[in-house]
Design a protein around this motif. Structure first.
Motif, short mmCIF file in Angstrom:
data_model
loop_
_atom_site.label_atom_id
_atom_site.label_comp_id
_atom_site.label_asym_id
_atom_site.label_seq_id
_atom_site.Cartn_x
_atom_site.Cartn_y
_atom_site.Cartn_z
N THR A 157 0.57 -0.79 0.02
CA THR A 157 0.14 -0.18 -0.36
C THR A 157 0.62 1.48 0.24
N LEU A 158 1.74 1.28 0.94
CA LEU A 158 2.80 2.89 1.13
C LEU A 158 3.47 2.75 -0.52
N LYS A 159 3.81 1.43 -0.72
CA LYS A 159 4.74 1.53 -1.70
C LYS A 159 4.32 1.83 -3.50
N ALA A 160 3.31 1.43 -3.56
CA ALA A 160 1.94 1.87 -4.12
C ALA A 160 1.12 3.86 -4.30
N ARG A 184 0.51 8.21 6.64
CA ARG A 184 -0.79 8.64 7.21
C ARG A 184 -1.46 8.73 6.29
N LYS A 185 -1.89 9.44 5.08
CA LYS A 185 -2.70 9.09 4.13
C LYS A 185 -3.49 7.87 3.81
N ALA A 186 -2.50 7.06 4.27
CA ALA A 186 -2.82 5.33 3.53
C ALA A 186 -2.89 4.63 4.25
N THR A 221 11.75 11.91 5.21
CA THR A 221 11.19 10.98 6.10
C THR A 221 9.56 11.88 5.98
N LYS A 222 9.42 12.97 6.53
CA LYS A 222 9.00 13.75 7.02
C LYS A 222 7.51 13.30 5.95
N LYS A 223 8.56 12.66 4.31
CA LYS A 223 7.55 13.04 2.72
C LYS A 223 6.44 12.25 3.33
N VAL A 224 7.70 10.72 3.48
CA VAL A 224 6.67 9.58 3.90
C VAL A 224 5.76 9.29 4.37
N ARG A 237 10.27 6.62 -3.40
CA ARG A 237 9.50 5.53 -3.78
C ARG A 237 10.33 4.72 -3.74
N SER A 238 11.78 5.17 -4.94
CA SER A 238 12.72 4.11 -4.32
C SER A 238 13.57 3.78 -3.04
N ILE A 239 13.28 5.72 -2.88
CA ILE A 239 14.23 5.95 -1.35
C ILE A 239 13.73 4.73 -0.20
#
Length: 250
Positions: free
Chosen positions: A90-93, A186-188, A178-181, A100-102
């Motif tokens: 779910t997170l990867k998508a 959280r939104k997912a 890290t903030k972005k991920v 995503r690559s990081i």
């Protein structure tokens, strides 16, 4: 690192005089940071602030050090949240590139965010199938197998020095990434998650697949076995779960 610490403190308190930075404001700052980063990192922020106030006290610029009256920050080194395969899918998508690559590099190789963002093309030894990690925690270097992360590296554009360049300035690339991920997670609907849990996910899945603890210690860059041993029980629990389902263990 020192540059990130300076940026975080300046962003929060840079427009204030020292006597305007109260205990209440520091506590609110720490609560906000604890939703973004580890308790250990917040302790570093407090220590830096406290050091500034101690210098100010010696020069009679303030009357007290507000950090001294704050409640202790509890660091739970036993915590290791790891994703289920479904959560990771779910997170990867949901993640955009290059995040995503990081994130994939952390899940596939157990690398810290700072280690990933510091990688240059000269650190990738494709002949030996190795990643040379030169910007590691504690200023220690290590080399780990490239293995499954080769596909992630191969799809990165070779148009600069860094393997994973981001639009954010170098001063705070780690915090911004890290903030972005964390926000995407959280939104997912993925709760109780921080970027560092991707590293725990690698280690947990590695052990559940029957991986060797000593080899895992070397891959993660732990100085001693104690930190790595907290993953050891996962293999036993995994076996017990499977046996219970077949009725051989009750």
């Amino acid at each position: 690192d020192a540059m990130t610490l300076t940026w975080v403190l300046n962003e929060e308190f840079g427009d204030k005089y020292l006597d305007e930075i109260s205990r209440v404001k520091i506590a609110a700052f720490e609560r906000k940071q604890l939703r973004r980063v580890s308790a250990s990192k917040v302790k570093h922020y407090r220590a830096a602030l406290s050091g500034i106030f101690q210098i100010a006290l010696r020069h009679d610029l303030v009357e007290a050090n507000p950090c001294r009256s704050l409640d202790p920050i509890k660091v739970d080194n036993s915590r290791f949240r790891f994703l289920t395969p479904k959560e990771w899918a779910t997170l990867k998508a949901a993640l955009p590139e290059p995040h995503r690559s990081i994130a994939e590099m952390s899940v596939l190789r157990g690398m810290r965010c700072g280690e990933i963002l510091s990688l240059t093309w000269t650190d990738i030894d494709e002949d030996q199938d190795l990643i040379h990690i030169r910007q590691a925690k504690g200023n220690t270097r290590r080399a780990i197998p490239l293995e499954g992360a080769a596909e992630v590296v191969d799809r990165q554009p070779r148009n600069g020095k860094l393997v994973f360049p981001t639009r954010t300035g170098n001063r705070h690339r780690v915090d911004a990434t890290t903030k972005k991920v964390n926000e995407v997670a959280r939104k997912a609907g993925i709760t109780d998650f921080t970027f560092h849990d991707l590293r725990h996910t690698f280690a947990s899945w590695y052990v559940q697949r029957g991986g060797d603890i000593y080899r895992l210690q070397r891959i993660l860059g732990h100085k001693g076995p104690a930190m790595t041993q907290r993953y050891a029980h996962l293999r036993v629990d995994d076996l017990r779960e499977r046996h219970t389902k077949t009725g051989t263990v009750h």
